[in-house]
Motif scaffolding. Structure first.
Motif, PDB file in Angstrom:
ATOM      1  N   LEU A  13       6.936   6.666  -3.438  1.00  0.00           N
ATOM      2  CA  LEU A  13       6.405   6.567  -2.077  1.00  0.00           C
ATOM      3  C   LEU A  13       5.524   5.325  -1.936  1.00  0.00           C
ATOM      4  O   LEU A  13       5.625   4.583  -0.950  1.00  0.00           O
ATOM      5  CB  LEU A  13       5.614   7.824  -1.724  1.00  0.00           C
ATOM      6  N   ILE A  14       4.665   5.094  -2.933  1.00  0.00           N
ATOM      7  CA  ILE A  14       3.793   3.914  -2.919  1.00  0.00           C
ATOM      8  C   ILE A  14       4.637   2.646  -2.903  1.00  0.00           C
ATOM      9  O   ILE A  14       4.372   1.709  -2.138  1.00  0.00           O
ATOM     10  CB  ILE A  14       2.864   3.920  -4.149  1.00  0.00           C
ATOM     11  N   LYS A  15       5.656   2.620  -3.747  1.00  0.00           N
ATOM     12  CA  LYS A  15       6.533   1.456  -3.832  1.00  0.00           C
ATOM     13  C   LYS A  15       7.232   1.203  -2.498  1.00  0.00           C
ATOM     14  O   LYS A  15       7.347   0.054  -2.043  1.00  0.00           O
ATOM     15  CB  LYS A  15       7.560   1.672  -4.939  1.00  0.00           C
ATOM     16  N   LYS A  16       7.691   2.277  -1.863  1.00  0.00           N
ATOM     17  CA  LYS A  16       8.366   2.147  -0.568  1.00  0.00           C
ATOM     18  C   LYS A  16       7.421   1.581   0.482  1.00  0.00           C
ATOM     19  O   LYS A  16       7.795   0.681   1.251  1.00  0.00           O
ATOM     20  CB  LYS A  16       8.895   3.518  -0.118  1.00  0.00           C
ATOM     21  N   GLN A  17       6.195   2.082   0.523  1.00  0.00           N
ATOM     22  CA  GLN A  17       5.226   1.591   1.495  1.00  0.00           C
ATOM     23  C   GLN A  17       4.838   0.140   1.214  1.00  0.00           C
ATOM     24  O   GLN A  17       4.644  -0.654   2.139  1.00  0.00           O
ATOM     25  CB  GLN A  17       3.978   2.486   1.499  1.00  0.00           C
ATOM     26  N   ALA A  18       4.749  -0.211  -0.059  1.00  0.00           N
ATOM     27  CA  ALA A  18       4.436  -1.593  -0.434  1.00  0.00           C
ATOM     28  C   ALA A  18       5.552  -2.538   0.004  1.00  0.00           C
ATOM     29  O   ALA A  18       5.288  -3.652   0.493  1.00  0.00           O
ATOM     30  CB  ALA A  18       4.217  -1.688  -1.941  1.00  0.00           C
ATOM     31  N   GLU A  19       6.790  -2.093  -0.154  1.00  0.00           N
ATOM     32  CA  GLU A  19       7.933  -2.925   0.256  1.00  0.00           C
ATOM     33  C   GLU A  19       7.959  -3.108   1.772  1.00  0.00           C
ATOM     34  O   GLU A  19       8.259  -4.201   2.266  1.00  0.00           O
ATOM     35  CB  GLU A  19       9.233  -2.278  -0.234  1.00  0.00           C
ATOM     36  N   ALA A  69       3.918 -11.923  -2.387  1.00  0.00           N
ATOM     37  CA  ALA A  69       4.847 -11.194  -3.252  1.00  0.00           C
ATOM     38  C   ALA A  69       4.229 -10.935  -4.615  1.00  0.00           C
ATOM     39  O   ALA A  69       4.381  -9.859  -5.191  1.00  0.00           O
ATOM     40  CB  ALA A  69       6.149 -11.984  -3.396  1.00  0.00           C
ATOM     41  N   GLY A  70       3.507 -11.932  -5.137  1.00  0.00           N
ATOM     42  CA  GLY A  70       2.859 -11.781  -6.438  1.00  0.00           C
ATOM     43  C   GLY A  70       1.809 -10.688  -6.425  1.00  0.00           C
ATOM     44  O   GLY A  70       1.673  -9.932  -7.394  1.00  0.00           O
ATOM     45  N   HIS A  74       1.889  -7.289  -8.656  1.00  0.00           N
ATOM     46  CA  HIS A  74       0.761  -6.969  -9.540  1.00  0.00           C
ATOM     47  C   HIS A  74       0.180  -5.595  -9.212  1.00  0.00           C
ATOM     48  O   HIS A  74      -0.195  -4.829 -10.111  1.00  0.00           O
ATOM     49  CB  HIS A  74      -0.329  -8.041  -9.400  1.00  0.00           C
ATOM     50  N   TYR A  75       0.123  -5.265  -7.937  1.00  0.00           N
ATOM     51  CA  TYR A  75      -0.398  -3.958  -7.508  1.00  0.00           C
ATOM     52  C   TYR A  75       0.434  -2.823  -8.091  1.00  0.00           C
ATOM     53  O   TYR A  75      -0.109  -1.868  -8.671  1.00  0.00           O
ATOM     54  CB  TYR A  75      -0.401  -3.893  -5.987  1.00  0.00           C
ATOM     55  N   LEU A  76       1.748  -2.912  -7.964  1.00  0.00           N
ATOM     56  CA  LEU A  76       2.629  -1.856  -8.483  1.00  0.00           C
ATOM     57  C   LEU A  76       2.537  -1.773 -10.004  1.00  0.00           C
ATOM     58  O   LEU A  76       2.505  -0.676 -10.577  1.00  0.00           O
ATOM     59  CB  LEU A  76       4.070  -2.105  -8.041  1.00  0.00           C
ATOM     60  N   GLN A  77       2.462  -2.912 -10.667  1.00  0.00           N
ATOM     61  CA  GLN A  77       2.330  -2.919 -12.123  1.00  0.00           C
ATOM     62  C   GLN A  77       0.999  -2.319 -12.561  1.00  0.00           C
ATOM     63  O   GLN A  77       0.921  -1.646 -13.592  1.00  0.00           O
ATOM     64  CB  GLN A  77       2.468  -4.352 -12.654  1.00  0.00           C
ATOM     65  N   SER A  78      -0.041  -2.543 -11.771  1.00  0.00           N
ATOM     66  CA  SER A  78      -1.366  -2.023 -12.119  1.00  0.00           C
ATOM     67  C   SER A  78      -1.424  -0.504 -12.050  1.00  0.00           C
ATOM     68  O   SER A  78      -2.303   0.122 -12.663  1.00  0.00           O
ATOM     69  CB  SER A  78      -2.427  -2.618 -11.186  1.00  0.00           C
ATOM     70  N   LEU A  79      -0.485   0.108 -11.297  1.00  0.00           N
ATOM     71  CA  LEU A  79      -0.475   1.567 -11.154  1.00  0.00           C
ATOM     72  C   LEU A  79       0.326   2.265 -12.257  1.00  0.00           C
ATOM     73  O   LEU A  79       0.183   3.476 -12.459  1.00  0.00           O
ATOM     74  CB  LEU A  79       0.102   1.952  -9.787  1.00  0.00           C
ATOM     75  N   GLU A  80       1.161   1.519 -12.960  1.00  0.00           N
ATOM     76  CA  GLU A  80       2.026   2.130 -13.981  1.00  0.00           C
ATOM     77  C   GLU A  80       1.248   2.886 -15.062  1.00  0.00           C
ATOM     78  O   GLU A  80       1.686   3.952 -15.497  1.00  0.00           O
ATOM     79  CB  GLU A  80       2.940   1.077 -14.588  1.00  0.00           C
ATOM     80  N   PRO A  81       0.090   2.383 -15.523  1.00  0.00           N
ATOM     81  CA  PRO A  81      -0.663   3.150 -16.528  1.00  0.00           C
ATOM     82  C   PRO A  81      -1.176   4.503 -16.022  1.00  0.00           C
ATOM     83  O   PRO A  81      -1.552   5.370 -16.816  1.00  0.00           O
ATOM     84  CB  PRO A  81      -1.842   2.222 -16.866  1.00  0.00           C
ATOM     85  N   TYR A  82      -1.189   4.673 -14.706  1.00  0.00           N
ATOM     86  CA  TYR A  82      -1.679   5.924 -14.114  1.00  0.00           C
ATOM     87  C   TYR A  82      -0.558   6.926 -13.837  1.00  0.00           C
ATOM     88  O   TYR A  82      -0.798   7.980 -13.251  1.00  0.00           O
ATOM     89  CB  TYR A  82      -2.426   5.632 -12.807  1.00  0.00           C
ATOM     90  N   MET A  83       0.655   6.600 -14.250  1.00  0.00           N
ATOM     91  CA  MET A  83       1.784   7.486 -13.975  1.00  0.00           C
ATOM     92  C   MET A  83       1.823   8.651 -14.967  1.00  0.00           C
ATOM     93  O   MET A  83       1.692   8.462 -16.180  1.00  0.00           O
ATOM     94  CB  MET A  83       3.097   6.706 -14.020  1.00  0.00           C
ATOM     95  N   MET A  84       2.021   9.857 -14.426  1.00  0.00           N
ATOM     96  CA  MET A  84       2.129  11.068 -15.243  1.00  0.00           C
ATOM     97  C   MET A  84       3.573  11.258 -15.698  1.00  0.00           C
ATOM     98  O   MET A  84       4.491  11.140 -14.883  1.00  0.00           O
ATOM     99  CB  MET A  84       1.690  12.299 -14.441  1.00  0.00           C
ATOM    100  N   GLU A  85       3.744  11.551 -16.966  1.00  0.00           N
ATOM    101  CA  GLU A  85       5.091  11.803 -17.460  1.00  0.00           C
ATOM    102  C   GLU A  85       5.568  13.202 -17.101  1.00  0.00           C
ATOM    103  O   GLU A  85       4.775  14.147 -17.073  1.00  0.00           O
ATOM    104  CB  GLU A  85       5.146  11.638 -18.984  1.00  0.00           C
ATOM    105  N   PHE A  86       6.843  13.332 -16.820  1.00  0.00           N
ATOM    106  CA  PHE A  86       7.504  14.630 -16.768  1.00  0.00           C
ATOM    107  C   PHE A  86       7.341  15.217 -18.173  1.00  0.00           C
ATOM    108  O   PHE A  86       7.660  14.549 -19.166  1.00  0.00           O
ATOM    109  CB  PHE A  86       8.982  14.425 -16.445  1.00  0.00           C
TER     110      PHE A  86
END
Length: 221
Positions: A13-19, A69-70, A74-86
């Motif tokens: 959802l975040i990625k979609k809104q960012a795009e 674009a950069g 960077h914003y999306l990459q910065s959120l990856e460490p906060y992703m919860m694994e299935f």
């Protein structure tokens, strides 16, 4: 330190809104219209995290300042460490969820990046079976159903995107109190044939959880 709190569908959802916002920044000359898109994007992201802490809100809020674009990348990459694994599963756990199937074919679990998984889905074309595994209220739930290819694109009930789908029809585990021994109720929906694509598209789990609840007999509505 902020612990992982973003589930796969929320990241999508975040990625979609960012795009959408990035597209607006690149194509719209009216600053007021861009700000309207920016406000909408931020509001929808906040809405997806009703129980976020202040630190979590700060991690998400940077979308309000992005322009290039950069910066979006960077914003999306910065959120990856906060992703919860299935929560990772084993072949033994999957087979336990489908005890009636003696020779269950399971996907290659070692190839999965569990951060980008909302549900596990796979098909066994030989038996025309489709399988879906999801963590519902902390419990691993497995659903099997008939797999009927449509050989065309339509809207998937889980990700709500126009993709190649199959009719996934499962038998509900609930029965009326006075039902005859041969009573059954099938619940069907059009689901993406490719669960990897579905997991990349999904931005909400409401429809998925409603389906799982109905099949499992938790929801009688």
């Amino acid at each position: 330190m902020v612990k992982p709190f973003i589930r796969n569908h929320q990241y999508n959802l975040i990625k979609k809104q960012a795009e959408l916002l990035q597209h607006a920044c690149n194509t719209i000359s009216d600053p007021k219209m861009v700000e309207a898109v920016r406000y909408s994007a931020h509001a929808k992201i906040v809405e997806a995290f009703p129980h976020a802490t202040e630190l979590q809100k700060q991690a998400l809020a940077d979308i309000s300042t992005l322009n290039t674009a950069g910066e979006f990348q960077h914003y999306l990459q910065s959120l990856e460490p906060y992703m919860m694994e299935f929560a990772q599963v084993t072949e033994k756990q999957l087979k336990k969820n489908f005890p009636k199937i003696k020779k269950l074919k399971v996907p290659d679990l070692t190839a999965l990046d569990y951060r980008y998984v909302t549900y596990l889905g796979w098909t066994d074309i030989a038996t025309n079976k489709m399988f879906l595994v999801y963590h519902l209220n902390g419990q691993l739930v497995g659903i099997e159903g008939r797999y009927t290819p449509t050989n065309k694109k339509s809207v998937c009930f889980v990700c709500n995107r126009h993709e190649e789908v199959a009719l996934f029809s499962a038998i509900s585990k609930s029965k009326p109190a006075n039902a005859s021994p041969d009573y059954y109720k099938a619940i069907g929906n059009y689901l993406c044939v490719d669960s990897d694509i579905c997991n990349k598209n999904i931005t909400a789990v409401t429809a998925l959880e409603k389906f799982v609840n109905k099949v499992m007999g938790y929801d009688e509505s």
